[in-house]
Design a protein around this motif. Structure first.
Motif, PDB file in Angstrom:
ATOM      1  N   ILE A  81      43.915  40.802  48.396  1.00  0.00           N
ATOM      2  CA  ILE A  81      42.675  40.485  47.700  1.00  0.00           C
ATOM      3  C   ILE A  81      42.847  40.574  46.184  1.00  0.00           C
ATOM      4  N   TYR A  82      43.902  41.291  45.732  1.00  0.00           N
ATOM      5  CA  TYR A  82      44.081  41.569  44.309  1.00  0.00           C
ATOM      6  C   TYR A  82      45.170  40.738  43.631  1.00  0.00           C
ATOM      7  N   ILE A  83      46.119  40.197  44.366  1.00  0.00           N
ATOM      8  CA  ILE A  83      47.291  39.597  43.725  1.00  0.00           C
ATOM      9  C   ILE A  83      47.172  38.078  43.635  1.00  0.00           C
ATOM     10  N   GLU A  84      47.848  37.507  42.645  1.00  0.00           N
ATOM     11  CA  GLU A  84      47.778  36.063  42.440  1.00  0.00           C
ATOM     12  C   GLU A  84      48.347  35.297  43.628  1.00  0.00           C
ATOM     13  N   GLY A 140      51.905  48.806  33.411  1.00  0.00           N
ATOM     14  CA  GLY A 140      52.728  47.872  34.157  1.00  0.00           C
ATOM     15  C   GLY A 140      52.089  47.364  35.433  1.00  0.00           C
ATOM     16  N   TRP A 141      50.978  47.982  35.855  1.00  0.00           N
ATOM     17  CA  TRP A 141      50.252  47.461  37.011  1.00  0.00           C
ATOM     18  C   TRP A 141      49.640  46.093  36.733  1.00  0.00           C
ATOM     19  N   PHE A 142      49.295  45.856  35.459  1.00  0.00           N
ATOM     20  CA  PHE A 142      48.463  44.712  35.111  1.00  0.00           C
ATOM     21  C   PHE A 142      49.323  43.546  34.642  1.00  0.00           C
ATOM     22  N   VAL A 143      49.119  42.393  35.247  1.00  0.00           N
ATOM     23  CA  VAL A 143      49.939  41.222  34.962  1.00  0.00           C
ATOM     24  C   VAL A 143      49.036  40.017  34.776  1.00  0.00           C
ATOM     25  N   ASN A 144      49.276  39.251  33.705  1.00  0.00           N
ATOM     26  CA  ASN A 144      48.525  38.016  33.511  1.00  0.00           C
ATOM     27  C   ASN A 144      48.974  36.966  34.520  1.00  0.00           C
ATOM     28  N   GLY A 145      48.045  36.126  34.926  1.00  0.00           N
ATOM     29  CA  GLY A 145      48.369  35.076  35.866  1.00  0.00           C
ATOM     30  C   GLY A 145      49.468  34.161  35.353  1.00  0.00           C
ATOM     31  N   GLU A 146      50.273  33.657  36.264  1.00  0.00           N
ATOM     32  CA  GLU A 146      51.391  32.788  35.884  1.00  0.00           C
ATOM     33  C   GLU A 146      51.045  31.307  36.007  1.00  0.00           C
TER      34      GLU A 146
END
Length: 468
Positions: free
Chosen positions: A287-290, A314-320
Motif C-alpha cells: 500500500i506504501y511503495i511505488e 533513508g526510508w523516504f524516496v521520491n517516485g521514479e
C-alpha cells in the motif's frame, strides 16, 4: 452477536503463516475443525494455535489494515491523487455505520479471538508444560486483540474518570446463540490484564529461535503497552524495563538494511510472511511503495522532522516514474524481500519499549532515566546528536516526537494522540488539501459498531456509539 463472531468455531487456512525450522511451525493447521472434538491433544492444539496466529496475518488485521489505521488517520501520510479507493474514508475522516473496512476489521478480529477461545476452553491431554504454553499464548492473543478492538471502537481509557463508557464485548467462549452487550472500557481493560496475567503464568519460554510466537518477553511488552494506555506509568515503566535488557538496538550502520530482514536483534514479536503464505497485493508494504499500489504517500512536511544525517531519512524516496516524481514513498521501511510487499511486521520491538520507558519515567519525574532512554533512540539514528537537556513538558514533547518518528508507519501515532487527548490533523487528501483537525472528544474517535452487528444483535443495537 452476528454470525461473523458466532459461527467461527475454528477455521484456518491450509498453509502455515509462520516460517521456521521449529516443529511447531511445521504443523499444518486443519482446514475446518469441530473444536469440541478436534482440540484434544498437544498436536491438535498446536495446529489450532498456528491458525490463531494466522488470523493476525490477514490483511484486515495486522497483515495491513490495523497497522495502516494508526497512520492514515493522521498527517503522517497523504492519500495519493491516483488512489485505488483504499483507505479514502479513513484519510478523509468521513464514514458511517456501513463503512466496509470497519465491519471487516471487527469480523476478522472476533474470528481470531474465537480461535483463541477454542484453545483456552478445550480439554487438552498431554505434557502439561506444553499444554500450558499453548493455552498461555492463546490468552495473550485474546488480550491483545480485545485491546486493539477497544482502542478503535471506544473512546480512550481515560475519557471518563471511572472508565465507565462503553467499550466492546469481551468474548471468552464460543456461543452460537449469544447476543452479548458491550462491556465498559473498565471491564475490557480488567479482562485484558487478567488474560495477560494468566498468560504470564503459563508461558515459560520462547519456543523457537525466531520471534514468531509470544514469549515471556512479549507478554511483558504487551503489559507495558497496555499500562501506558491506561496512564499507569509506574507499571508501564516497570514492564518496559523488564524487556529492554533482553534485546539490542540495531546499530546505526545496519539500521536501514534491517528493514529487509526477517527479524532483528530488536524483534520481540514478529508477524511472519513467506513466499507461499503472504498477503500478496493486499500486503502492508504494497500500500506504501511505488512498485505496489502506492496509495498512501508520505505527507511532504513529515520528512523535515528528521535532522540532516538521521539514518531514518533513508526510508523516504521520491517516485521514479515520470508521473510519480512529486510523490514521497516509504520505500525503506517496507522494502520487501525480493518481492514487493513481502515484509515481516514487528508487532513488538524493543525501540517501543525504550520510548514507553522514557515517557513513563518523564511523567513520573525521573527525568535522568527518561533522557537516557530517549537519547538511546535519538543517537542511534544520528550518532552526532547532542544529548537531551530538556525538562518538564518539553522533555515529554521530545519523547512523543521521537516516538512519532521512530515508529512511523508502524501504526502507533493515531493511538498515542487519542490516548493523550491531543488534536489530530487528518491525512491530506489526494488533491493536497489540508486535512481537518480532529479535537479530543470528537465522536469519530470511537468507530461505529458495524451495521451488520447492530442488525443481528438487539442488545448491542441499543449501544451504538454517539454520532452514528
Amino acid at each position: 452477536m452476528n454470525k461473523y463472531i458466532k459461527m467461527f468455531a475454528l477455521a484456518v487456512i491450509a498453509t502455515v503463516s509462520l516460517q521456521s525450522c521449529d516443529s511447531f511451525l511445521d504443523l499444518k493447521p486443519s482446514s475446518s475443525v469441530d473444536s469440541a472434538n478436534a482440540i484434544n491433544n498437544v498436536q491438535s492444539a498446536t495446529a489450532a494455535l498456528v491458525g490463531t496466529y494466522d488470523g493476525l496475518q490477514y490483511y484486515y488485521s495486522y497483515g495491513r489494515d490495523f497497522v495502516v489505521y494508526g497512520d492514515v488517520l493522521t498527517n503522517n501520510v497523504k492519500a495519493s491523487p491516483t488512489n485505488s479507493n483504499r483507505f479514502t474514508s479513513e484519510a478523509a475522516w468521513s464514514w458511517s455505520v456501513s463503512t466496509a473496512d470497519f465491519g471487516y476489521y471487527w469480523n476478522q478480529t472476533y474470528n481470531t479471538i474465537n480461535r483463541a477461545n477454542n484453545i483456552i476452553n478445550a480439554k487438552i491431554s498431554g505434557d502439561q508444560t506444553a499444554v500450558n504454553q499453548i493455552v498461555g499464548e492463546a490468552y495473550a492473543l485474546r488480550a491483545l486483540l480485545h485491546f486493539d478492538l477497544v482502542r478503535m471502537y471506544a473512546q480512550d481509557y481515560n475519557f471518563t474518570t471511572d472508565h465507565s463508557h462503553l467499550g466492546v464485548p469481551y468474548i471468552t467462549k464460543h456461543d452460537a446463540t449469544g447476543q452479548p452487550k458491550r462491556n465498559t472500557v473498565n471491564e475490557v481493560y480488567t479482562n485484558i490484564l487478567s488474560d495477560l496475567g494468566k498468560a504470564a503464568e503459563l508461558v515459560t519460554k520462547m519456543r523457537q529461535v525466531a520471534p514468531y510466537t509470544l514469549s515471556p518477553n512479549a507478554i511483558n511488552g504487551l503489559y507495558a503497552r497496555v499500562y501506558l494506555y491506561m496512564g499507569n506509568y509506574a507499571k508501564a515503566k516497570e514492564y518496559a524495563e523488564l524487556v529492554i535488557p533482553k534485546y539490542s538496538l540495531i546499530p546505526n550502520d545496519k539500521y536501514l538494511a534491517s528493514w529487509g530482514e526477517e527479524y532483528t536483534s530488536e524483534s520481540i514479536f514478529t508477524l511472519a510472511h513467506n513466499l507461499v503464505d503472504n498477503q500478496g497485493t493486499n500486503a502492508l508494504g504494497y500500500i506504501y511503495i511505488e512498485a505496489g499500489y502506492g496509495d498512501l504517500l508520505v505527507e511532504p512536511k513529515f520528512p523535515a522532522l528528521y535532522a540532516e544525517g538521521d539514518v531514518r531519512k533513508g526510508w523516504f524516496v521520491n517516485g521514479e516514474a515520470a508521473s510519480k516524481k512529486d510523490n514521497i514513498y516509504v520505500e525503506g521501511k517496507y522494502p520487501g524481500r525480493g518481492t514487493p510487499g513481502l515484509d515481516n511486521y514487528s508487532m513488538l520491538r524493543v525501540s517501543e519499549m525504550y520510548l514507553i520507558a522514557a515517557e513513563s519515567a518523564a511523567r513520573l519525574g525521573d527525568e535522568t532515566t527518561a533522557r537516557k532512554y530517549l537519547d538511546a533512540i535519538r543517537q542511534r539514528a544520528l550518532p552526532t546528536a547532542a544529548s537531551t537537556t530538556a525538562t518538564g513538558q518539553a522533555l515529554i514533547d521530545a519523547i512523543l516526537l521521537e516516538k512519532r518518528k521512530e515508529l512511523a508507519f508502524e501504526g502507533h501515532y493515531f493511538h498515542d494522540l487519542k490516548r493523550l487527548h491531543l488534536p489530530i490533523i487528518a491525512a491530506t487528501t489526494g488533491t493536497g488539501a489540508l486535512g481537518q483537525t480532529i479535537q479530543p472528544g470528537d465522536t469519530r474517535l470511537a468507530w461505529p459498531i458495524p451495521q451488520r452487528e447492530i442488525d443481528a444483535n438487539p442488545n448491542i443495537a441499543t449501544q451504538q456509539n454517539p454520532g452514528y
